[in-house]
Design a protein around this motif. Structure first.
Motif, PDB file in Angstrom:
ATOM      1  N   UNK A  39      -2.695  14.523 -33.154  1.00 33.92           N
ATOM      2  CA  UNK A  39      -2.462  13.281 -32.412  1.00 33.92           C
ATOM      3  C   UNK A  39      -3.653  12.335 -32.450  1.00 33.92           C
ATOM      4  N   UNK A  40      -4.851  12.865 -32.175  1.00 32.37           N
ATOM      5  CA  UNK A  40      -6.018  11.992 -32.070  1.00 32.37           C
ATOM      6  C   UNK A  40      -6.295  11.191 -33.339  1.00 32.37           C
ATOM      7  N   UNK A  41      -6.282  11.813 -34.536  1.00 32.50           N
ATOM      8  CA  UNK A  41      -6.637  11.022 -35.727  1.00 32.50           C
ATOM      9  C   UNK A  41      -5.778   9.769 -35.886  1.00 32.50           C
ATOM     10  N   UNK A  42      -4.464   9.912 -35.684  1.00 32.22           N
ATOM     11  CA  UNK A  42      -3.596   8.753 -35.878  1.00 32.22           C
ATOM     12  C   UNK A  42      -3.753   7.743 -34.745  1.00 32.22           C
ATOM     13  N   UNK A  43      -3.933   8.198 -33.510  1.00 29.38           N
ATOM     14  CA  UNK A  43      -4.143   7.282 -32.385  1.00 29.38           C
ATOM     15  C   UNK A  43      -5.391   6.446 -32.631  1.00 29.38           C
ATOM     16  N   UNK A  44      -6.463   7.087 -33.107  1.00 33.36           N
ATOM     17  CA  UNK A  44      -7.690   6.352 -33.406  1.00 33.36           C
ATOM     18  C   UNK A  44      -7.463   5.347 -34.534  1.00 33.36           C
ATOM     19  N   UNK A  45      -6.797   5.790 -35.593  1.00 33.82           N
ATOM     20  CA  UNK A  45      -6.534   4.924 -36.745  1.00 33.82           C
ATOM     21  C   UNK A  45      -5.677   3.725 -36.353  1.00 33.82           C
ATOM     22  N   UNK A  46      -4.688   3.956 -35.491  1.00 31.90           N
ATOM     23  CA  UNK A  46      -3.719   2.919 -35.132  1.00 31.90           C
ATOM     24  C   UNK A  46      -4.233   1.978 -34.045  1.00 31.90           C
ATOM     25  N   UNK A  47      -5.391   2.275 -33.481  1.00 33.02           N
ATOM     26  CA  UNK A  47      -5.918   1.466 -32.375  1.00 33.02           C
ATOM     27  C   UNK A  47      -7.349   0.999 -32.618  1.00 33.02           C
ATOM     28  N   UNK A  48      -7.594   0.510 -33.804  1.00 31.12           N
ATOM     29  CA  UNK A  48      -8.884  -0.113 -34.078  1.00 31.12           C
ATOM     30  C   UNK A  48      -9.841   0.703 -34.909  1.00 31.12           C
ATOM     31  N   UNK A  49      -9.426   1.892 -35.370  1.00 25.31           N
ATOM     32  CA  UNK A  49     -10.308   2.683 -36.230  1.00 25.31           C
ATOM     33  C   UNK A  49     -11.616   3.013 -35.539  1.00 25.31           C
ATOM     34  N   UNK A  50     -12.721   2.699 -36.191  1.00 25.71           N
ATOM     35  CA  UNK A  50     -14.033   2.995 -35.629  1.00 25.71           C
ATOM     36  C   UNK A  50     -14.261   2.318 -34.294  1.00 25.71           C
ATOM     37  N   UNK A  51     -13.661   1.133 -34.084  1.00 24.40           N
ATOM     38  CA  UNK A  51     -13.813   0.429 -32.816  1.00 24.40           C
ATOM     39  C   UNK A  51     -13.177   1.198 -31.658  1.00 24.40           C
ATOM     40  N   UNK A  52     -12.181   2.044 -31.968  1.00 17.12           N
ATOM     41  CA  UNK A  52     -11.502   2.824 -30.941  1.00 17.12           C
ATOM     42  C   UNK A  52     -12.456   3.789 -30.250  1.00 17.12           C
ATOM     43  N   UNK A  53     -13.536   4.162 -30.926  1.00 22.13           N
ATOM     44  CA  UNK A  53     -14.466   5.111 -30.336  1.00 22.13           C
ATOM     45  C   UNK A  53     -15.113   4.552 -29.064  1.00 22.13           C
ATOM     46  N   UNK A  54     -15.172   3.226 -28.941  1.00 20.27           N
ATOM     47  CA  UNK A  54     -15.769   2.629 -27.739  1.00 20.27           C
ATOM     48  C   UNK A  54     -14.865   2.834 -26.530  1.00 20.27           C
ATOM     49  N   UNK A  55     -13.585   2.389 -26.572  1.00 21.19           N
ATOM     50  CA  UNK A  55     -12.736   2.686 -25.403  1.00 21.19           C
ATOM     51  C   UNK A  55     -12.512   4.174 -25.192  1.00 21.19           C
ATOM     52  N   UNK A  56     -12.514   4.956 -26.282  1.00 17.09           N
ATOM     53  CA  UNK A  56     -12.343   6.405 -26.154  1.00 17.09           C
ATOM     54  C   UNK A  56     -13.505   7.009 -25.367  1.00 17.09           C
ATOM     55  N   UNK A  57     -14.737   6.602 -25.703  1.00 18.00           N
ATOM     56  CA  UNK A  57     -15.910   7.116 -24.999  1.00 18.00           C
ATOM     57  C   UNK A  57     -15.915   6.641 -23.550  1.00 18.00           C
TER      58      UNK A  57
END
Length: 539
Positions: A39-57
């Motif tokens: 689940x996580x890889x696609x959620x990250x890819x579909x929501x901004x890629x590397x930028x997703x790491x900011x809201x994720x953190x």
């Protein structure tokens, strides 16, 4: 003269983890499950890629770990299963605990089926049994999927491995907290790390792996302005950390009273996120290879969930050098991650039944495990199993886990007003102090963020029927399952506790114990209940 604090009869008989290390491994084993890998890889890819790491953190630090601390505080202070812990916090709140138990029971019933699929695919990988058409094989020859509806037509290829999974899991649960739950994690978590680490390394050396990683990590900074991206981050954290539905409450009740729980929570939280990041690297390196081999973009082969695991990865295995090795490592990792999570999910239900009805572990395991196994075999080893699983999984996650998390935070924060004493309890003996910052996050920030995710999901499901399934199936298996687990709380909460169990808060000092010199944190514990295989306090 002062005496050494004694562990209550109740605690001694219900079992415990032998050490903080075993608890941490068990908690990591629960958190690291199928969702981390697919689940996580696609959620990250579909929501901004590397930028997703900011809201994720941000979501991890402001919602995930703080709520993990809340679960730890409730279970560790009140020394019981989810219903018992809530009842000791406030008698009317017991229903929330049973709501969580119901969610865990439903998840266990269908989760075992996916593990059974992965078990079969571990062996299918050796000779690439799916041939040139992984999708046709999975939907047709393997699952024999019928049109949407409910059938009783059995699928032998699923029935046998699913029965095996239930035999193994029930055996683990019979062994007890330390010998079963604890040792499963102690053995399997290192194996999982080695197996999945080997898969990632192998994937990184596939042709086209770099393109896959570029697709995953190239940041789309514009995505940070979209509320849906932030909602996806908060949702992912809750789906992956095993918080909010009784698991960590139950596990923390098996830990010695003087353990530094906040530090343990940080280890578990960051270990879970580290594994998710590792999964993202391994999965997208493999998808990059697949895209190059097919002459298409990564976006055309990227997917999540069942499609990624049982259709996408078999296609990669068929094309990749040493594909059989990749397949065995990938599907064996799914089996191990799934088993450790399933064990934790079932423990929530078994622990609650033991506490409420004054039962030994063997009796409680039979009462929970046999019906769960029969339901699982009856529903998910048939030609309609995939459809039912898809619907139940979607609704029980969206309107089960997230909803009960919001309700529990609001009730504990504003109804019972228990956050100050829970924060003080968890802060004792720890370098981490859960003060005003923690109460604001649990009482305001996290409930608001999850309410947004819930509202967004509710509007989507009302506006558009999920995956186009018939309305009656969505009503029965979807909305019906979400409502049923909520109703369970109202049905079981009024049932009297058997065995003379005390609903007093074990964290409150008993004047008689204080006069004898026992520390307040060890006084007032519940008396009584069941027989078990483990005795005594653990450190």
């Amino acid at each position: 003269m002062a005496t050494e604090p004694q562990q209550s009869t109740h605690e001694a008989k219900r079992g415990a983890f032998s050490s903080r290390k075993v608890f941490i491994l068990a908690a990591i084993g629960s958190a690291v499950g199928l969702g981390n890998i697919w689940r996580f890889p696609y959620v990250a890819y579909d929501n901004g890629g590397g930028a997703f790491m900011i809201p994720y953190l941000v979501a991890l630090l402001t919602a995930g770990i703080p709520f993990l601390f809340l679960d730890y505080a409730i279970g560790h202070r009140h020394r019981g299963s989810a219903p018992l812990s809530f009842a000791r916090m406030s008698r009317p709140a017991e229903g929330i605990g049973w709501w969580q138990v119901g969610i865990c029971f439903v998840i266990a019933v269908y989760y075992a089926a996916v593990i059974a699929w992965a078990l079969r695919y571990t062996f299918f990988s050796v000779n690439e049994a799916w041939g040139d058409d992984p999708e046709g094989f999975f939907i047709g020859e393997f699952l024999q999927v019928s049109d949407p509806g409910v059938t009783a037509d059995p699928v032998a290829g699923v029935l046998v491995p699913l029965l095996l999974i239930w035999v193994v899991v029930v055996g683990i649960m019979l062994a007890g907290v330390q010998k079963g739950v604890g040792m499963t994690s102690v053995i399997f978590i290192p194996i999982l790390i080695i197996a999945f680490g080997a898969l990632v390394v192998r994937s990184l050396f596939l042709p086209g792996a770099g393109a896959g990683l570029d697709a995953l990590f190239t940041p789309d900074w514009g995505a940070l302005t979209e509320a849906t991206v932030w909602g996806a981050a908060f949702g992912q954290i809750f789906f992956s950390l095993s918080i909010g539905f009784g698991i960590m409450i139950t596990y923390s009740s098996y830990v010695h009273r003087h353990t530094d729980m906040p530090s343990s929570g940080l280890v578990v939280g960051f270990a879970n996120s580290g594994f998710e990041l590792l999964a993202g690297i391994g999965v997208f390196a493999a998808l990059g290879f697949m895209a190059q081999a097919s002459g298409v973009g990564v976006d055309e082969v990227a997917s999540s969930g069942v499609g990624l695991a049982f259709i996408g990865f078999p296609a990669i295995i068929s094309e990749a050098p040493a594909g059989a090795l990749i397949g065995v490592l990938f599907f064996a990792s799914l089996v191990i991650a799934g088993l450790t999570s399933l064990v934790s999910i079932l423990e929530v239900v078994i622990s609650a039944v033991r506490d409420k009805f004054d039962l030994g572990r063997v009796a409680a395991t039979a009462i929970v495990g046999v019906p769960a196994a029969l339901l699982s075999l009856g529903l998910f080893s048939t030609t309609s199993g995939l459809h039912v699983l898809d619907i139940v999984d979607h609704f029980i996650n969206q309107f089960g886990i997230l909803l009960v998390a919001v309700v529990s935070m609001v009730v504990v924060s504003w109804g019972i007003r228990a956050l100050p004493r829970l924060g003080r309890h968890l802060s004792e003996g720890s370098a981490i102090t859960l003060g005003l910052w923690w109460r604001l996050l649990i009482g305001l920030v996290t409930p608001a963020a999850l309410t947004y995710v819930l509202a967004q999901g509710f509007w989507t499901d009302v506006e558009t029927p999920y995956e186009g399934y018939p309305t009656w199936m969505l009503a029965f298996f979807g909305w019906g399952s979400a409502a049923l687990v909520m109703l369970l709380g109202y049905v079981l909460a009024p049932v009297p506790w058997r065995g003379g169990i005390s609903l007093d808060d074990p964290g409150e000092p008993d004047p008689a114990e204080v006069r004898r010199g026992a520390p307040p944190g060890d006084a007032g514990a519940a008396r009584s209940v069941h027989d078990d295989d483990e005795k005594g306090a653990v450190r």
